[in-house]
Design a protein around this motif. Sequence first.
Motif, PDB file in Angstrom:
ATOM      1  N   UNK A 135       0.833  -1.214   0.000  1.00  0.00           N
ATOM      2  CA  UNK A 135       0.000   0.000   0.000  1.00  0.00           C
ATOM      3  C   UNK A 135       0.862   1.255   0.000  1.00  0.00           C
ATOM      4  N   UNK A 136       1.906   1.255   0.813  1.00  0.00           N
ATOM      5  CA  UNK A 136       2.782   2.435   0.869  1.00  0.00           C
ATOM      6  C   UNK A 136       3.406   2.688  -0.495  1.00  0.00           C
ATOM      7  N   UNK A 137       3.915   1.633  -1.119  1.00  0.00           N
ATOM      8  CA  UNK A 137       4.588   1.809  -2.407  1.00  0.00           C
ATOM      9  C   UNK A 137       3.611   2.111  -3.545  1.00  0.00           C
ATOM     10  N   UNK A 138       2.519   1.357  -3.627  1.00  0.00           N
ATOM     11  CA  UNK A 138       1.566   1.522  -4.726  1.00  0.00           C
ATOM     12  C   UNK A 138       0.725   2.785  -4.542  1.00  0.00           C
ATOM     13  N   UNK A 139      -0.011   2.821  -3.450  1.00  0.00           N
ATOM     14  CA  UNK A 139      -0.902   3.956  -3.208  1.00  0.00           C
ATOM     15  C   UNK A 139      -0.105   5.228  -2.958  1.00  0.00           C
ATOM     16  N   UNK A 140       0.983   5.095  -2.208  1.00  0.00           N
ATOM     17  CA  UNK A 140       1.811   6.267  -1.918  1.00  0.00           C
ATOM     18  C   UNK A 140       2.353   6.912  -3.174  1.00  0.00           C
ATOM     19  N   UNK A 141       2.830   6.106  -4.115  1.00  0.00           N
ATOM     20  CA  UNK A 141       3.346   6.646  -5.375  1.00  0.00           C
ATOM     21  C   UNK A 141       2.244   7.369  -6.148  1.00  0.00           C
ATOM     22  N   UNK A 142       1.051   6.783  -6.181  1.00  0.00           N
ATOM     23  CA  UNK A 142      -0.068   7.402  -6.893  1.00  0.00           C
ATOM     24  C   UNK A 142      -0.547   8.674  -6.198  1.00  0.00           C
ATOM     25  N   UNK A 143      -0.683   8.618  -4.867  1.00  0.00           N
ATOM     26  CA  UNK A 143      -1.082   9.820  -4.131  1.00  0.00           C
ATOM     27  C   UNK A 143      -0.069  10.948  -4.378  1.00  0.00           C
TER      28      UNK A 143
END
Length: 114
Positions: A76-84
């Motif tokens: 979540x940190x890597x996927x969602x964080x990158x998108x956010x």
Amino acid sequence: MKGSLLVQRLGGISGALAVTAGAYGAHGFRRSDRDDYLKELYETANKYHFIHSLALLGAARCRKPLIAGTLLTSGMVMFCGAFYYHALTGNPALSKAAPWGGTLLIVGWAAIAL
């Protein structure tokens, strides 16, 4: 039992943050002059954030909650964080982390199954 409680709490905190981010997206970010692609990135990040927060709650009940929880949280940190980050700043610098994060999410789901 300690690991499952930690993962359950992480799921609850992550879910609260997902709802907060969704509210921001619905009331602040979406009414901005950002282009449609950045809005779509934000919505995708929020959707995956929310879904995987719920998965964390389920991971708390699996055989190896710390492993599944760590994989899901890291994903979540890597996927969602990158998108956010990209959606909020317009800077795609972290975009290369998203596929790695997505892979960790997949492996996290598999860890729940095992």
